[in-house]
Motif scaffolding. Structure first.
Motif, mmCIF file in Angstrom:
data_model
loop_
_atom_site.group_PDB
_atom_site.id
_atom_site.type_symbol
_atom_site.label_atom_id
_atom_site.label_comp_id
_atom_site.label_asym_id
_atom_site.label_seq_id
_atom_site.Cartn_x
_atom_site.Cartn_y
_atom_site.Cartn_z
ATOM 1 N N GLY A 4 4.608 -36.603 -31.466
ATOM 2 C CA GLY A 4 4.558 -35.156 -31.396
ATOM 3 C C GLY A 4 5.903 -34.463 -31.479
ATOM 4 O O GLY A 4 5.975 -33.297 -31.811
ATOM 5 N N HIS A 5 6.974 -35.173 -31.156
ATOM 6 C CA HIS A 5 8.318 -34.598 -31.226
ATOM 7 C C HIS A 5 8.815 -34.648 -32.666
ATOM 8 O O HIS A 5 8.464 -35.555 -33.412
ATOM 9 N N PRO A 6 9.675 -33.719 -33.061
ATOM 10 C CA PRO A 6 10.310 -33.845 -34.375
ATOM 11 C C PRO A 6 11.021 -35.205 -34.454
ATOM 12 O O PRO A 6 11.650 -35.633 -33.485
ATOM 13 N N LEU A 7 10.903 -35.875 -35.578
ATOM 14 C CA LEU A 7 11.465 -37.214 -35.718
ATOM 15 C C LEU A 7 12.963 -37.225 -35.465
ATOM 16 O O LEU A 7 13.478 -38.109 -34.776
ATOM 17 N N ASP A 8 13.684 -36.216 -35.989
ATOM 18 C CA ASP A 8 15.136 -36.220 -35.779
ATOM 19 C C ASP A 8 15.487 -36.089 -34.295
ATOM 20 O O ASP A 8 16.384 -36.764 -33.796
ATOM 21 N N ALA A 9 14.758 -35.270 -33.548
ATOM 22 C CA ALA A 9 15.006 -35.118 -32.118
ATOM 23 C C ALA A 9 14.653 -36.393 -31.356
ATOM 24 O O ALA A 9 15.378 -36.803 -30.447
ATOM 25 N N ALA A 10 13.542 -37.032 -31.730
ATOM 26 C CA ALA A 10 13.140 -38.274 -31.071
ATOM 27 C C ALA A 10 14.186 -39.369 -31.272
ATOM 28 O O ALA A 10 14.525 -40.098 -30.335
ATOM 29 N N PRO A 100 13.418 -32.813 -39.337
ATOM 30 C CA PRO A 100 12.942 -31.798 -38.387
ATOM 31 C C PRO A 100 11.444 -31.523 -38.478
ATOM 32 O O PRO A 100 10.837 -31.078 -37.506
ATOM 33 N N ASP A 101 10.831 -31.772 -39.622
ATOM 34 C CA ASP A 101 9.416 -31.467 -39.795
ATOM 35 C C ASP A 101 8.511 -32.688 -39.708
ATOM 36 O O ASP A 101 7.294 -32.554 -39.729
ATOM 37 N N CYS A 102 9.084 -33.877 -39.593
ATOM 38 C CA CYS A 102 8.294 -35.107 -39.464
ATOM 39 C C CYS A 102 7.871 -35.296 -38.015
ATOM 40 O O CYS A 102 8.650 -35.059 -37.099
ATOM 41 N N ARG A 103 6.625 -35.747 -37.814
ATOM 42 C CA ARG A 103 6.094 -35.977 -36.470
ATOM 43 C C ARG A 103 5.435 -37.360 -36.407
ATOM 44 O O ARG A 103 4.624 -37.701 -37.268
ATOM 45 N N LEU A 104 5.782 -38.115 -35.372
ATOM 46 C CA LEU A 104 5.139 -39.402 -35.137
ATOM 47 C C LEU A 104 3.699 -39.181 -34.693
ATOM 48 O O LEU A 104 3.422 -38.273 -33.903
ATOM 49 N N ALA A 105 2.791 -40.021 -35.170
ATOM 50 C CA ALA A 105 1.390 -39.925 -34.751
ATOM 51 C C ALA A 105 1.197 -40.533 -33.367
ATOM 52 O O ALA A 105 0.295 -40.131 -32.629
ATOM 53 N N ARG A 106 2.033 -41.515 -33.027
ATOM 54 C CA ARG A 106 1.965 -42.142 -31.705
ATOM 55 C C ARG A 106 3.354 -42.660 -31.348
ATOM 56 O O ARG A 106 4.205 -42.808 -32.214
ATOM 57 N N ASP A 107 3.550 -42.939 -30.087
ATOM 58 C CA ASP A 107 4.828 -43.487 -29.635
ATOM 59 C C ASP A 107 5.104 -44.801 -30.351
ATOM 60 O O ASP A 107 4.170 -45.576 -30.630
ATOM 61 N N VAL A 108 6.368 -45.054 -30.662
ATOM 62 C CA VAL A 108 6.761 -46.315 -31.276
ATOM 63 C C VAL A 108 8.009 -46.848 -30.579
ATOM 64 O O VAL A 108 8.796 -46.089 -30.026
ATOM 65 N N VAL A 109 8.148 -48.153 -30.614
ATOM 66 C CA VAL A 109 9.350 -48.821 -30.119
ATOM 67 C C VAL A 109 10.069 -49.374 -31.333
ATOM 68 O O VAL A 109 9.459 -50.083 -32.147
ATOM 69 N N VAL A 110 11.344 -49.041 -31.463
ATOM 70 C CA VAL A 110 12.143 -49.503 -32.597
ATOM 71 C C VAL A 110 13.457 -50.060 -32.068
ATOM 72 O O VAL A 110 13.853 -49.778 -30.938
#
Length: 112
Positions: A4-10, A100-110
């Motif tokens: 749900g967070h913007p990918l760059d912020a996450a 900034p506009d990409c959103r993860l569908a679920r939490d991921v561990v990388v």
């Protein structure tokens, strides 16, 4: 990284939690609820080295593989990434993600 967070912020938050402002990640097999990207495009004339297409938005999308660089630009986190992803029909796309506009569908561990 959190859904749900913007990918760059996450990505920036994940690196900050490890004490770093910059870094590199490889993503594989990651589902996105929204994914925006651009492709290289022909230059309209002389000027900048790189030109890009209009932004394409996919919702949902699946990242097969992507490499992400977290850097600092204008004293703020900036995510630059390239990769291969698929839309909901399975059509393969490639290019530069727009974080900034990409959103993860679920939490991921990388690992980075």
């Amino acid at each position: 990284m959190w859904a749900g967070h913007p990918l760059d912020a996450a990505v920036a938050q994940a690196f900050a939690a490890e004490g770093s402002e910059t870094g590199y990640l490889r993503l594989s097999d990651v589902t996105m609820s929204r994914f925006d990207f651009v492709r290289p495009a022909p230059a309209p004339g002389h000027g900048p080295v790189a030109w890009y297409s209009a932004t394409t938005s996919l919702a949902p999308a699946h990242i097969d593989h992507a490499g992400l660089h977290l850097v600092r630009r204008n004293d703020a986190p900036f995510l630059h990434g390239h990769g291969i992803w698929r839309d909901e029909t399975g059509h393969v796309h490639a290019g530069h993600l727009v974080g900034p506009d990409c959103r993860l569908a679920r939490d991921v561990v990388v690992r980075g």
